[in-house]
Structure formats: C-alpha cells, structure tokens
Design a protein around this motif. Sequence first.
Motif, PDB file in Angstrom:
ATOM      1  N   TYR A  27       0.831  -1.201   0.000  1.00 19.62           N
ATOM      2  CA  TYR A  27       0.000   0.000   0.000  1.00 19.62           C
ATOM      3  C   TYR A  27       0.866   1.252   0.000  1.00 19.62           C
ATOM      4  CZ  TYR A  27      -3.021  -3.685   1.787  1.00 19.62           C
ATOM      5  OH  TYR A  27      -3.689  -4.860   1.954  1.00 19.62           O
ATOM      6  N   ASP A  28       0.427   2.258  -0.726  1.00 21.58           N
ATOM      7  CA  ASP A  28       1.116   3.543  -0.724  1.00 21.58           C
ATOM      8  C   ASP A  28       0.706   4.393   0.469  1.00 21.58           C
ATOM      9  OD1 ASP A  28       2.552   3.099  -3.092  1.00 21.58           O
ATOM     10  OD2 ASP A  28       0.811   3.667  -4.294  1.00 21.58           O
ATOM     11  N   SER A  29      -0.414   4.065   1.062  1.00 19.72           N
ATOM     12  CA  SER A  29      -0.936   4.819   2.190  1.00 19.72           C
ATOM     13  C   SER A  29      -1.581   3.847   3.173  1.00 19.72           C
ATOM     14  CB  SER A  29      -1.973   5.836   1.700  1.00 19.72           C
ATOM     15  OG  SER A  29      -2.686   6.377   2.783  1.00 19.72           O
TER      16      SER A  29
ATOM     17  N   ALA B 133      -4.123   4.412   4.781  1.00 17.49           N
ATOM     18  CA  ALA B 133      -5.572   4.530   4.584  1.00 17.49           C
ATOM     19  C   ALA B 133      -6.090   3.507   3.568  1.00 17.49           C
ATOM     20  CB  ALA B 133      -5.923   5.946   4.129  1.00 17.49           C
ATOM     21  N   ASP B 134      -5.212   3.012   2.704  1.00 13.36           N
ATOM     22  CA  ASP B 134      -5.611   2.047   1.671  1.00 13.36           C
ATOM     23  C   ASP B 134      -5.746   0.617   2.185  1.00 13.36           C
ATOM     24  OD1 ASP B 134      -5.481   4.165  -0.092  1.00 13.36           O
ATOM     25  OD2 ASP B 134      -3.485   3.630  -0.859  1.00 13.36           O
TER      26      ASP B 134
ATOM     27  N   ASP C 203      -7.098  -2.575   3.595  1.00 13.43           N
ATOM     28  CA  ASP C 203      -8.411  -3.161   3.853  1.00 13.43           C
ATOM     29  C   ASP C 203      -8.192  -4.326   4.811  1.00 13.43           C
ATOM     30  OD1 ASP C 203     -10.913  -4.278   3.905  1.00 13.43           O
ATOM     31  OD2 ASP C 203     -11.067  -4.558   1.735  1.00 13.43           O
TER      32      ASP C 203
ATOM     33  N   ARG D 184      -3.158   1.635  11.891  1.00 10.07           N
ATOM     34  CA  ARG D 184      -3.210   2.471  10.679  1.00 10.07           C
ATOM     35  C   ARG D 184      -2.560   3.834  10.942  1.00 10.07           C
ATOM     36  NH1 ARG D 184      -6.779   1.677   6.580  1.00 10.07           N
ATOM     37  NH2 ARG D 184      -8.267   0.634   7.944  1.00 10.07           N
TER      38      ARG D 184
ATOM     39  N   ASP E 268       0.914   5.142   9.227  1.00 13.28           N
ATOM     40  CA  ASP E 268       0.915   6.399   8.488  1.00 13.28           C
ATOM     41  C   ASP E 268       2.024   7.322   9.003  1.00 13.28           C
ATOM     42  OD1 ASP E 268      -0.313   8.173   6.495  1.00 13.28           O
ATOM     43  OD2 ASP E 268      -0.821   9.403   8.242  1.00 13.28           O
TER      44      ASP E 268
END
Length: 149
Positions: free
Chosen positions: A90-92, A94-95, A97, A131, A135
């Motif tokens: 994931y790049d973030s 927030a992505d 799941d 998360r 981040d």
Amino acid sequence: MSKKLKYALLNPFSGLMEWMMVPFGQIRYYKTFGRLMKLKNPVLFYDKVAWILRNGELTKMAELADKYAVRAYVSKLCGDDILTKLYGVYDSAADIDFDQLPNQFVAKTNNGCASNFLVRDKQTADLEAIRRDLDFWMHIKYGKLTGQP
C-alpha cells in the motif's frame, strides 16, 4: 523519550542530517566502538562497510535493503516457495483493507526500522491505531535521519 517522538521532532531536520551524514556517522561510530573510523585503509569489518557506503556503488545495496524489492531478488535466486505470503502493498495506510487480511498478520513499513506490527488476533487489535502509526512511520525520512544512504 520515545522513538516515535524522537523521529517526529527530528524529521523536519532530515535535510540537515543528510548534509551532516559523514560527521554524524563518525560520532555514532566513536560512541559505539571508542575510536574513529579508518576510511583510508579500512581493516575492520565496520570500517570496510563505512568505506563502501561512501565510495561504493550503492544501487544493488539499495535494492537489497528495500523490504519489498528484495523479494524479486530472492525469488530470482531461490524461487518463490521460500518467500512468505504477501497480502498487500500500500502507498498509504488509509488504503489497507483489514477485512481482506487473515486473522494473524504482520504489517510493516518499507522505509525504516522497528516499525512493525505483529497482529495475533485481528478481532482484538486496535486496527485504527495500527493504521495511524503506520501512516506516521511512512512519512519519516529514516535514512536521512540515521545517516543511512
């Protein structure tokens, strides 16, 4: 002072730390080994590593230090069967799941050290805290702050 707080305070100065990489490296080396690095005629292992970091071709080293990119290198040399299953990149944060991940998993950033989360039970884990911390760690300029190219 917690590691997270230290990096949060130092991160804005990462450009300065990169500029001071050689003197900073000498200080860290002296603190660890009680002597200065010998870079002209390195004899000891750590002196040779320091010499390579300053004078060598780092393209291959960067690939091998990258937790994600090294998978292709290992796969090419040894095959995919020795690699652990990769559930996502994931790049973030927030992505992510979390519903798509198994009940037990490891989440880690690619840009630093000791920014890993071992989740033994997804149902009881604080996924939003994970998360949030991922981040935070993804935005730290770890290499520049620690004098690592």
